[in-house]
Design an enzyme around this catalytic site. Sequence first.
Site, PDB file in Angstrom:
ATOM      1  N   HIS A 115       0.746  -1.292   0.055  1.00 10.68           N
ATOM      2  CA  HIS A 115       0.057  -0.084   0.178  1.00 10.68           C
ATOM      3  C   HIS A 115       0.851   1.334   0.050  1.00 10.68           C
ATOM      4  O   HIS A 115       1.910   1.357   0.878  1.00 10.68           O
ATOM      5  CB  HIS A 115      -0.760   0.002   1.253  1.00 10.68           C
ATOM      6  CG  HIS A 115      -1.726   1.174   1.462  1.00 10.68           C
ATOM      7  ND1 HIS A 115      -2.989   1.348   0.415  1.00 10.68           N
ATOM      8  CD2 HIS A 115      -1.548   2.293   2.075  1.00 10.68           C
ATOM      9  CE1 HIS A 115      -3.558   2.380   0.719  1.00 10.68           C
ATOM     10  NE2 HIS A 115      -2.658   3.279   1.562  1.00 10.68           N
ATOM     11  N   VAL A 150     -10.060  -3.235   4.968  1.00  6.71           N
ATOM     12  CA  VAL A 150      -9.120  -2.713   3.858  1.00  6.71           C
ATOM     13  C   VAL A 150      -7.982  -2.361   4.353  1.00  6.71           C
ATOM     14  O   VAL A 150      -8.020  -1.158   5.171  1.00  6.71           O
ATOM     15  CB  VAL A 150      -9.831  -1.949   2.884  1.00  6.71           C
ATOM     16  CG1 VAL A 150      -8.806  -1.464   1.783  1.00  6.71           C
ATOM     17  CG2 VAL A 150     -10.848  -2.795   2.139  1.00  6.71           C
TER      18      VAL A 150
HETATM   19  C1  GRF Z   1       1.538   0.654  -6.219  1.00  4.92           C
HETATM   20  O1  GRF Z   1       1.448   2.212  -5.817  1.00  4.92           O
HETATM   21  C2  GRF Z   1       0.922  -0.110  -4.793  1.00  4.92           C
HETATM   22  O2  GRF Z   1       1.465   0.255  -4.017  1.00  4.92           O
HETATM   23  C3  GRF Z   1      -0.442   0.095  -5.184  1.00  4.92           C
HETATM   24  O3  GRF Z   1      -0.898   0.200  -6.459  1.00  4.92           O
HETATM   25  C4  GRF Z   1       0.374   0.367  -6.985  1.00  4.92           C
HETATM   26  C5  GRF Z   1       0.538  -0.657  -8.187  1.00  4.92           C
HETATM   27  O4  GRF Z   1       1.769  -0.331  -9.131  1.00  4.92           O
HETATM   28  N1  GRF Z   1      -1.203  -0.901  -4.170  1.00  4.92           N
HETATM   29  P1  GRF Z   1       2.349  -1.306 -10.160  1.00  4.92           P
HETATM   30  O5  GRF Z   1       1.198  -1.947 -10.835  1.00  4.92           O
HETATM   31  O6  GRF Z   1       3.112  -2.333  -9.047  1.00  4.92           O
HETATM   32  O7  GRF Z   1       3.238  -0.341 -10.935  1.00  4.92           O
END
Ligand code: GRF
Length: 207
Positions: A115, A150
């Site tokens: 997250h 969540v």
């Molecule tokens: C990331 O910022 C992650 O923290 C969030 O969604 C984004 C996904 O980015 N849950 P990616 O697809 O891994 O580039």
Amino acid sequence: MSGSARTSVAVLLSGRGSNLASLIAACDDADYPAHIVLVLSNRADAAGLDLARNAGIPALAIEHRTFGGNRETHEQAIDAELRAAGVECVCLAGYMRRLTPFLVEAWHGRMLNIHPSLLPAFPGLHTHERALQAGVKLHGCTVHLVTEAVDEGPIIGQAAVAVAPDDTPETLAARVLRQEHLLYPLALRRHLTNAAPVASEATLIAV
Ligand code: GRF
């Protein structure tokens, strides 16, 4: 580490898959305790699926739209694929569907999420905008176990960045994302092996 000693991991995503790329790179190291056996997406157009295929990893779209709004039936289809592939641990990496208790309970203690905030601050969406609005001096990312609420499960690891006075949501997001790519492989390793804590002893002070 031999193939059989490694934990079989699936990555669930909805988009570009940059965190997947960092996990794939970590798994290239023969000593890393996991290997990725499956990448699943709820969207057939997720760039992360191509990334997986280019790395020789089985990649599958199970589009939520084809389940007519029935979240649990969609998750049952996902769960069946995870089990058929012999998956032992699931990493959510930009998976943009809220999970029902069905999948959360099925993978209790074996499902991680990344997250883009220092939880418990800023759960939910638009974390970088909200961090700037709140005026925090430190921001970052968290890897945690998935529970029903969540963005609330037990924290495995965190990485922090200092917020600069001229940061925009975009510049801050880019800096946090670089930390995500470092954090997720470390946190997964820690989860699987109880290795040394992810955080260093160093104190990060931002004023
Ligand atoms: C990331 O910022 C992650 O923290 C969030 O969604 C984004 C996904 O980015 N849950 P990616 O697809 O891994 O580039």
